[in-house]
Design a protein around this motif. Structure first.
Motif: not given
Length: 262
Positions: A118-139
């Motif tokens: 899996t990988c990091r995802a960003l919400d892609y909002l209607p105005d073109g901006s993005t919002a992230g989440f609290a992600d675990p460390p890579e690994g």
């Protein structure tokens, strides 16, 4: 020499079909390791005349239709045409970021004990901006940690199931996506982590489009009775798999040495 393939699988219905062009552009921007190519399996959830015209012309694309049954059924039917060793989920309204497929392949080929990535995802909002989440460390994500986190954080997994890339044989062994009206991808993620180690890449690999017509924005998606039923069966399946001591994915190397368990 015949290229090795990674199959990207997309369930689509008429409201999301116009977004296929953006998904296709994101596939064209992928740079894969030498000797690799992608296949895109697009499966319509239904048999209308409203989706095919949005499917790009490309020899690497396989388009199919089937009886309407929501995303789980469409993706699982699409598996019949999957040619790749690995299967990557891409919803019709989402987009991959450059390098996403290459990072998935690196995770799954560098360590044969990793069953899914899996990988990091960003919400892609209607105005073109993005919002992230609290992600675990890579690994690596060890067996059982996704279910534990999901239970302890109000049924939110630490990784996004819409970013999943999985070994095709493991996906088939688990029966594809759960036969649920929603949360079918979360159910699959929990089942995968019950029997195998996974991987999380901290680099953004998916833009998850938020728009009024998406299925997860419909009121029915948040219905309390159905939601509780979905989560109960998804958790029960994961716990049942985890309790079966003989059901473990140990990797292709173990299978060749005769140590793979059924």
């Amino acid at each position: 020499m015949t290229a090795q393939r990674i199959t990207v699988i997309t369930a689509v219905h008429p409201p999301s079909a116009p977004f296929l062009s953006d998904a296709y552009t994101s596939l064209l921007e992928q740079e894969l390791p030498a000797g690799w190519d992608w296949q895109w399996v697009i499966q319509e959830d239904g048999e209308t005349d409203d989706v095919a015209r949005h499917v790009p012309e490309d020899r690497r694309i396989s388009f199919g239709q089937g009886r309407k049954g929501r995303a789980a059924m469409a993706r699982t039917l699409g598996l019949s045409r999957a040619e790749g060793r690995f299967v990557k989920v891409l919803d019709a309204d989402d987009m991959l970021t450059p390098g996403a497929l290459a990072r998935d392949l690196a995770a799954l080929t560098d360590d044969p004990t990793i069953g899914w990535a899996t990988c990091r995802a960003l919400d892609y909002l209607p105005d073109g901006s993005t919002a992230g989440f609290a992600d675990p460390p890579e690994g690596p994500l060890e067996r059982g940690v996704v279910l534990q986190h999901w239970r302890e954080h109000h049924y939110l997994a630490q990784v996004h199931p819409a970013t999943l890339c999985v070994r095709r044989d493991l996906l088939l062994a688990l029966g594809g996506w759960m036969a649920l009206p929603a949360s079918e991808d979360t159910g699959l993620l929990l089942a995968l982590n019950a029997v195998s180690r996974g991987w999380f890449s901290a680099e953004t690999g998916l833009l998850y489009r938020k728009w009024p017509g998406q299925v997860t924005s419909a009121p029915a998606h948040s219905d309390g009775v159905e939601r509780a039923a979905r989560f109960a069966v998804a958790e029960a399946r994961a716990r049942a798999l985890a309790s079966m001591a003989g059901w473990r994915f140990e990797g292709p190397q173990a299978a060749r040495r005769g140590r793979a368990r059924p």
